[in-house]
Write a protein that holds these residues in place. Structure first.
Motif, PDB file in Angstrom:
ATOM      1  N   LEU A 244       0.817  -1.216   0.000  1.00 39.87           N
ATOM      2  CA  LEU A 244       0.000   0.000   0.000  1.00 39.87           C
ATOM      3  C   LEU A 244       0.850   1.265   0.000  1.00 39.87           C
ATOM      4  O   LEU A 244       0.343   2.342  -0.280  1.00 39.87           O
ATOM      5  CB  LEU A 244      -0.918   0.015   1.223  1.00 39.87           C
ATOM      6  CG  LEU A 244      -1.973  -1.075   1.274  1.00 39.87           C
ATOM      7  CD1 LEU A 244      -2.730  -1.005   2.579  1.00 39.87           C
ATOM      8  CD2 LEU A 244      -2.907  -0.970   0.095  1.00 39.87           C
TER       9      LEU A 244
ATOM     10  N   VAL B 146       3.112   0.641  -4.665  1.00 39.66           N
ATOM     11  CA  VAL B 146       1.730   0.425  -5.092  1.00 39.66           C
ATOM     12  C   VAL B 146       1.608   0.202  -6.599  1.00 39.66           C
ATOM     13  O   VAL B 146       0.773  -0.581  -7.050  1.00 39.66           O
ATOM     14  CB  VAL B 146       0.813   1.576  -4.601  1.00 39.66           C
ATOM     15  CG1 VAL B 146       0.984   2.825  -5.422  1.00 39.66           C
ATOM     16  CG2 VAL B 146      -0.640   1.152  -4.615  1.00 39.66           C
TER      17      VAL B 146
ATOM     18  N   SER C  86       2.441  -3.433  -7.571  1.00 40.44           N
ATOM     19  CA  SER C  86       1.658  -4.475  -6.919  1.00 40.44           C
ATOM     20  C   SER C  86       0.267  -4.559  -7.526  1.00 40.44           C
ATOM     21  O   SER C  86      -0.128  -3.734  -8.344  1.00 40.44           O
ATOM     22  CB  SER C  86       1.565  -4.185  -5.423  1.00 40.44           C
ATOM     23  OG  SER C  86       0.873  -2.982  -5.209  1.00 40.44           O
TER      24      SER C  86
ATOM     25  N   TYR D 288      -8.808   0.472  -3.423  1.00 40.12           N
ATOM     26  CA  TYR D 288      -7.427   0.176  -3.836  1.00 40.12           C
ATOM     27  C   TYR D 288      -7.182   0.654  -5.270  1.00 40.12           C
ATOM     28  O   TYR D 288      -6.108   1.177  -5.584  1.00 40.12           O
ATOM     29  CB  TYR D 288      -7.135  -1.324  -3.723  1.00 40.12           C
ATOM     30  CG  TYR D 288      -5.749  -1.687  -4.199  1.00 40.12           C
ATOM     31  CD1 TYR D 288      -4.647  -1.523  -3.371  1.00 40.12           C
ATOM     32  CD2 TYR D 288      -5.538  -2.169  -5.488  1.00 40.12           C
ATOM     33  CE1 TYR D 288      -3.377  -1.834  -3.806  1.00 40.12           C
ATOM     34  CE2 TYR D 288      -4.275  -2.482  -5.928  1.00 40.12           C
ATOM     35  CZ  TYR D 288      -3.193  -2.318  -5.084  1.00 40.12           C
ATOM     36  OH  TYR D 288      -1.935  -2.612  -5.518  1.00 40.12           O
TER      37      TYR D 288
ATOM     38  N   TRP E 264      -6.680   4.303  -5.066  1.00 43.37           N
ATOM     39  CA  TRP E 264      -5.396   4.546  -4.393  1.00 43.37           C
ATOM     40  C   TRP E 264      -4.230   4.332  -5.366  1.00 43.37           C
ATOM     41  O   TRP E 264      -3.296   5.131  -5.430  1.00 43.37           O
ATOM     42  CB  TRP E 264      -5.299   3.609  -3.191  1.00 43.37           C
ATOM     43  CG  TRP E 264      -4.039   3.665  -2.395  1.00 43.37           C
ATOM     44  CD1 TRP E 264      -3.034   2.747  -2.380  1.00 43.37           C
ATOM     45  CD2 TRP E 264      -3.651   4.685  -1.479  1.00 43.37           C
ATOM     46  NE1 TRP E 264      -2.052   3.129  -1.512  1.00 43.37           N
ATOM     47  CE2 TRP E 264      -2.403   4.322  -0.938  1.00 43.37           C
ATOM     48  CE3 TRP E 264      -4.230   5.866  -1.056  1.00 43.37           C
ATOM     49  CZ2 TRP E 264      -1.728   5.088  -0.010  1.00 43.37           C
ATOM     50  CZ3 TRP E 264      -3.548   6.635  -0.120  1.00 43.37           C
ATOM     51  CH2 TRP E 264      -2.322   6.250   0.389  1.00 43.37           C
ATOM     52  N   ASN E 265      -4.322   3.258  -6.132  1.00 44.73           N
ATOM     53  CA  ASN E 265      -3.292   2.952  -7.125  1.00 44.73           C
ATOM     54  C   ASN E 265      -3.243   4.043  -8.195  1.00 44.73           C
ATOM     55  O   ASN E 265      -2.156   4.503  -8.577  1.00 44.73           O
ATOM     56  CB  ASN E 265      -3.576   1.587  -7.743  1.00 44.73           C
ATOM     57  CG  ASN E 265      -2.394   1.052  -8.516  1.00 44.73           C
ATOM     58  OD1 ASN E 265      -1.494   1.785  -8.893  1.00 44.73           O
ATOM     59  ND2 ASN E 265      -2.409  -0.241  -8.751  1.00 44.73           N
TER      60      ASN E 265
ATOM     61  N   TRP F 278      -1.462   7.332  -6.948  1.00 43.55           N
ATOM     62  CA  TRP F 278      -0.010   7.311  -6.837  1.00 43.55           C
ATOM     63  C   TRP F 278       0.679   7.017  -8.159  1.00 43.55           C
ATOM     64  O   TRP F 278       1.871   7.309  -8.308  1.00 43.55           O
ATOM     65  CB  TRP F 278       0.437   6.326  -5.759  1.00 43.55           C
ATOM     66  CG  TRP F 278       0.057   6.821  -4.408  1.00 43.55           C
ATOM     67  CD1 TRP F 278      -0.889   6.295  -3.585  1.00 43.55           C
ATOM     68  CD2 TRP F 278       0.567   7.978  -3.744  1.00 43.55           C
ATOM     69  NE1 TRP F 278      -0.986   7.040  -2.432  1.00 43.55           N
ATOM     70  CE2 TRP F 278      -0.101   8.085  -2.508  1.00 43.55           C
ATOM     71  CE3 TRP F 278       1.517   8.942  -4.066  1.00 43.55           C
ATOM     72  CZ2 TRP F 278       0.153   9.099  -1.602  1.00 43.55           C
ATOM     73  CZ3 TRP F 278       1.772   9.957  -3.151  1.00 43.55           C
ATOM     74  CH2 TRP F 278       1.105  10.027  -1.948  1.00 43.55           C
TER      75      TRP F 278
ATOM     76  N   MET G  14      -7.874   2.184   3.217  1.00 48.48           N
ATOM     77  CA  MET G  14      -6.420   2.259   3.055  1.00 48.48           C
ATOM     78  C   MET G  14      -5.799   2.893   4.302  1.00 48.48           C
ATOM     79  O   MET G  14      -4.750   2.460   4.770  1.00 48.48           O
ATOM     80  CB  MET G  14      -6.038   3.071   1.818  1.00 48.48           C
ATOM     81  CG  MET G  14      -6.501   2.491   0.496  1.00 48.48           C
ATOM     82  SD  MET G  14      -5.773   0.900   0.138  1.00 48.48           S
ATOM     83  CE  MET G  14      -7.228  -0.130   0.092  1.00 48.48           C
TER      84      MET G  14
END
Length: 152
Positions: A11, A16, A19, A46, A49-50, A53, A78
């Motif tokens: 995370l 990130v 993954s 997720y 979030w991915n 970033w 998260m």
């Protein structure tokens, strides 16, 4: 638990992008009660979030300060997972205790002691995870006769 705790590092912003959501499978099953939601909700969060970033240049992605920069309103799950990983212990004290015992045993006066005898004495002083009786250690040490250096 330790494996699941290490899996939360995917995370962190530096990791990130490399993954996938499948890397969090063990984490999600272990912390299911703490997340209080379905896997679909965490999967969507997720994905966002991915995406967040991935847009940031790799050099500007924080690793240590991630928890301070996360918005718990936008990324509640998260934030929860990162808080859990932030409070997990990094090391164990058993290794530190072993070196403390070794420092007590290996003094200047005993610096001529051979390694095998020092290992035996150290094993006797360390709090046993495995039950080893002092008699077993003494029997192992008695197999080789010790030489005494007598200086005249």
């Amino acid at each position: 638990m330790r494996g699941e705790a290490l899996e939360t590092q995917v995370l962190l912003p530096p990791f990130v992008e490399k993954s996938s959501f499948d890397d969090l499978a063990g984490v999600l099953s272990f912390y299911e009660a703490d997340l209080e939601c379905s896997t679909c909700v965490v999967h969507e969060e997720y994905r966002r979030w991915n995406a967040k970033w991935t847009e940031v240049p790799e050099a500007a992605r924080p690793a240590i300060d991630t928890l301070n920069q996360i918005c718990p309103i936008i990324f509640p799950k998260m934030a929860t997972l990162l808080q859990i990983s932030a409070v997990l212990p990094v090391t164990t004290s058993s290794v530190e205790r072993t070196f403390s015992v070794l420092r007590l045993l290996k003094t200047y006066q005993r610096s001529t002691m051979n390694e095998e005898r020092l290992n035996g004495l150290t094993l006797m002083r360390i709090p046993p995870q495995v039950c080893v009786s002092p008699d077993e250690i003494l029997d192992a040490l008695a197999l080789k006769p010790r030489r005494l250096d007598l200086v005249l």
